[in-house]
Design a protein around this motif. Structure first.
Motif, PDB file in Angstrom:
ATOM      1  N   ARG A  10       0.835  -1.206   0.000  1.00 15.11           N
ATOM      2  CA  ARG A  10       0.000   0.000   0.000  1.00 15.11           C
ATOM      3  C   ARG A  10       0.869   1.255   0.000  1.00 15.11           C
ATOM      4  N   ARG A  11       1.914   1.259   0.808  1.00 13.62           N
ATOM      5  CA  ARG A  11       2.793   2.429   0.871  1.00 13.62           C
ATOM      6  C   ARG A  11       3.514   2.641  -0.449  1.00 13.62           C
ATOM      7  N   ARG A  12       3.931   1.547  -1.065  1.00 12.65           N
ATOM      8  CA  ARG A  12       4.606   1.645  -2.368  1.00 12.65           C
ATOM      9  C   ARG A  12       3.660   2.218  -3.423  1.00 12.65           C
ATOM     10  N   ARG A  13       2.404   1.737  -3.427  1.00 17.75           N
ATOM     11  CA  ARG A  13       1.435   2.222  -4.396  1.00 17.75           C
ATOM     12  C   ARG A  13       1.108   3.694  -4.149  1.00 17.75           C
ATOM     13  N   LEU A  14       0.951   4.065  -2.873  1.00 18.65           N
ATOM     14  CA  LEU A  14       0.643   5.452  -2.536  1.00 18.65           C
ATOM     15  C   LEU A  14       1.775   6.370  -2.981  1.00 18.65           C
ATOM     16  N   ARG A  45      11.340  11.554   0.054  1.00 15.17           N
ATOM     17  CA  ARG A  45      11.323  10.273   0.775  1.00 15.17           C
ATOM     18  C   ARG A  45       9.927   9.651   0.766  1.00 15.17           C
ATOM     19  N   ILE A  46       8.899  10.503   0.768  1.00 15.93           N
ATOM     20  CA  ILE A  46       7.532   9.992   0.654  1.00 15.93           C
ATOM     21  C   ILE A  46       7.335   9.335  -0.713  1.00 15.93           C
ATOM     22  N   GLU A  47       7.820  10.000  -1.761  1.00 15.84           N
ATOM     23  CA  GLU A  47       7.618   9.497  -3.123  1.00 15.84           C
ATOM     24  C   GLU A  47       8.443   8.257  -3.434  1.00 15.84           C
ATOM     25  N   THR A  48       9.501   8.028  -2.673  1.00 18.83           N
ATOM     26  CA  THR A  48      10.301   6.822  -2.876  1.00 18.83           C
ATOM     27  C   THR A  48       9.895   5.715  -1.907  1.00 18.83           C
ATOM     28  N   GLY A  49       8.932   6.006  -1.031  1.00 19.15           N
ATOM     29  CA  GLY A  49       8.446   5.004  -0.095  1.00 19.15           C
ATOM     30  C   GLY A  49       9.356   4.752   1.080  1.00 19.15           C
ATOM     31  N   HIS A  50      10.342   5.629   1.284  1.00 25.94           N
ATOM     32  CA  HIS A  50      11.274   5.434   2.393  1.00 25.94           C
ATOM     33  C   HIS A  50      10.690   5.859   3.735  1.00 25.94           C
ATOM     34  N   VAL A  51       9.667   6.687   3.712  1.00 27.66           N
ATOM     35  CA  VAL A  51       8.982   7.076   4.939  1.00 27.66           C
ATOM     36  C   VAL A  51       7.479   6.962   4.712  1.00 27.66           C
ATOM     37  N   GLY A  52       6.751   6.769   5.796  1.00 29.98           N
ATOM     38  CA  GLY A  52       5.309   6.734   5.697  1.00 29.98           C
ATOM     39  C   GLY A  52       4.757   8.143   5.529  1.00 29.98           C
ATOM     40  N   VAL A  53       3.486   8.208   5.197  1.00 33.07           N
ATOM     41  CA  VAL A  53       2.847   9.503   5.001  1.00 33.07           C
ATOM     42  C   VAL A  53       1.513   9.483   5.740  1.00 33.07           C
ATOM     43  N   THR A  54       1.225  10.546   6.458  1.00 33.02           N
ATOM     44  CA  THR A  54      -0.009  10.609   7.233  1.00 33.02           C
ATOM     45  C   THR A  54      -1.194  10.940   6.327  1.00 33.02           C
ATOM     46  N   ALA A  74      -9.829   8.242  -1.692  1.00 33.75           N
ATOM     47  CA  ALA A  74      -9.237   6.923  -1.943  1.00 33.75           C
ATOM     48  C   ALA A  74      -7.760   6.915  -1.543  1.00 33.75           C
ATOM     49  N   LEU A  75      -7.057   8.009  -1.828  1.00 28.47           N
ATOM     50  CA  LEU A  75      -5.648   8.106  -1.440  1.00 28.47           C
ATOM     51  C   LEU A  75      -5.494   8.195   0.071  1.00 28.47           C
ATOM     52  N   VAL A  76      -6.406   8.912   0.732  1.00 26.23           N
ATOM     53  CA  VAL A  76      -6.358   9.020   2.194  1.00 26.23           C
ATOM     54  C   VAL A  76      -6.572   7.643   2.824  1.00 26.23           C
ATOM     55  N   GLN A  77      -7.514   6.874   2.276  1.00 25.54           N
ATOM     56  CA  GLN A  77      -7.742   5.520   2.781  1.00 25.54           C
ATOM     57  C   GLN A  77      -6.519   4.644   2.548  1.00 25.54           C
ATOM     58  N   LEU A  78      -5.866   4.816   1.414  1.00 23.31           N
ATOM     59  CA  LEU A  78      -4.634   4.080   1.131  1.00 23.31           C
ATOM     60  C   LEU A  78      -3.567   4.426   2.151  1.00 23.31           C
ATOM     61  N   ALA A  79      -3.497   5.704   2.541  1.00 26.60           N
ATOM     62  CA  ALA A  79      -2.533   6.135   3.553  1.00 26.60           C
ATOM     63  C   ALA A  79      -2.822   5.469   4.896  1.00 26.60           C
ATOM     64  N   ARG A  80      -4.097   5.342   5.250  1.00 28.34           N
ATOM     65  CA  ARG A  80      -4.455   4.677   6.515  1.00 28.34           C
ATOM     66  C   ARG A  80      -4.025   3.210   6.485  1.00 28.34           C
ATOM     67  N   GLU A  81      -4.295   2.532   5.374  1.00 34.26           N
ATOM     68  CA  GLU A  81      -3.927   1.121   5.251  1.00 34.26           C
ATOM     69  C   GLU A  81      -2.410   0.949   5.273  1.00 34.26           C
ATOM     70  N   ALA A  82      -1.696   1.910   4.702  1.00 34.25           N
ATOM     71  CA  ALA A  82      -0.233   1.829   4.651  1.00 34.25           C
ATOM     72  C   ALA A  82       0.404   1.993   6.021  1.00 34.25           C
ATOM     73  N   ARG A  83      -0.341   2.576   6.981  1.00 35.49           N
ATOM     74  CA  ARG A  83       0.206   2.806   8.318  1.00 35.49           C
ATOM     75  C   ARG A  83      -0.080   1.649   9.279  1.00 35.49           C
TER      76      ARG A  83
END
Length: 292
Positions: A10-14, A45-54, A74-83
């Motif tokens: 999920r984080r990679r896709r986001l 770092r967010i765009e490379t998936g090295h850190v999470g995003v709120t 949909a992106l916000v929900q993806l962010a929740r799932e990625a965390r």
């Protein structure tokens, strides 16, 4: 964590989606950092998936990029799932990086090993012997935890919806007696049993092939069910691993794997070779007991 809901994927896709929308908005990373009053390195770092995003960060970035409300949610929900935390977070000392999280959602896994039985196909005693050999300074407690982590990871192949798993190994893997004749024989019989699973294909590259495409390093190609998640190649090294996501790299390793499959024995001949190797170890064990 259920199959198909890996927070790592999920984080990679986001990250990929946020990068795509930024580029569509004709904004540079520096411009985004300036407008959102944060550092450009954070955006990178967010765009490379090295850190999470709120979820809040995703909302701010979505507004800046002019994303419509439905897509924004949909992106916000993806962010929740990625965390969320996957099962592997229990084994943070064992599994580093994002490998296990990616593996957990893969629809296909194509592996090559020249020295060891692939991790998903190892028996408990074989795994223990390997870890003890490559980590001679590890405590018994650390070895136990690493073995437990490997066994939990192996549940992937017995999941109700397992990935298609195709492994090509060098014949040397069959003849390196890891853990002693009995442990190795059990491992070989386990390989033969695993090869009978409908979603598992196992091939051996025989010594007679000579030089082959996989001699440089072991690798794994991970394929995902969603088009938004492109394939990844994981190349193993002594202390860590390298992730390759560029299409040229993925194509190169896919071609390499195809060459390995072509050079290897057919799956049915592979199982015959494995069983013969197991029989030799049984004879060796009997000889040793007779001479004791």
């Amino acid at each position: 964590m259920a199959r198909g809901h890996s927070p790592t994927v999920r984080r990679r896709r986001l990250a990929s989606e946020l990068r795509r929308f930024r580029e569509a908005a004709n904004l540079t990373i520096d411009e985004v950092g300036e407008k959102l009053e944060c550092s450009a390195s954070k955006i990178s770092r967010i765009e490379t998936g090295h850190v999470g995003v709120t979820p809040r960060d995703v909302r701010d970035m979505s507004e800046l990029y002019g994303i419509d409300e439905d897509r924004r949610e949909a992106l916000v929900q993806l962010a929740r799932e990625a965390r969320q935390k996957g099962w592997w977070h229990t084994y943070t000392e064992v599994f580093t990086g994002s490998f296990v999280g990616l593996e957990a959602e893969a629809a296909s896994l194509r592996a090559h090993q020249a020295l060891l039985v692939p991790g998903l196909l190892q028996t408990e005693q074989y795994t223990r012997a390997v870890i003890r050999a490559i980590r001679p300074d590890a405590s018994d407690a650390e070895i136990d935890k690493r073995v437990r982590g490997r066994l939990v990871r192996q549940r992937l192949l017995t999941d109700p919806h397992p990935p298609e798993y195709w492994a090509v190994v060098d014949e040397a893997v069959l003849h390196r007696t890891v853990g002693g004749p009995q442990v190795m024989r059990e491992q070989l019989l386990h390989l033969a049993q695993a090869a009978a699973l409908p979603h598992v294909t196992l091939q051996v590259v025989p010594f007679s092939t000579g030089a082959h495409a996989g001699m440089e390093a072991p690798f794994l190609i991970l394929g995902f069910p969603e088009p938004a998640d492109p394939d990844v190649v994981y190349v193993e090294s002594t202390s860590s691993g390298t992730y390759l996501e560029q299409s040229d790299d993925v194509r190169r390793y896919t071609l390499m794997f195809d060459h390995l499959r072509a050079a290897a024995l057919r799956p049915e001949d592979t199982v015959d070779l494995i069983r013969r190797a197991a029989d030799r170890l049984a004879q060796l064990s009997n000889t040793e007991r007779s001479g004791a």
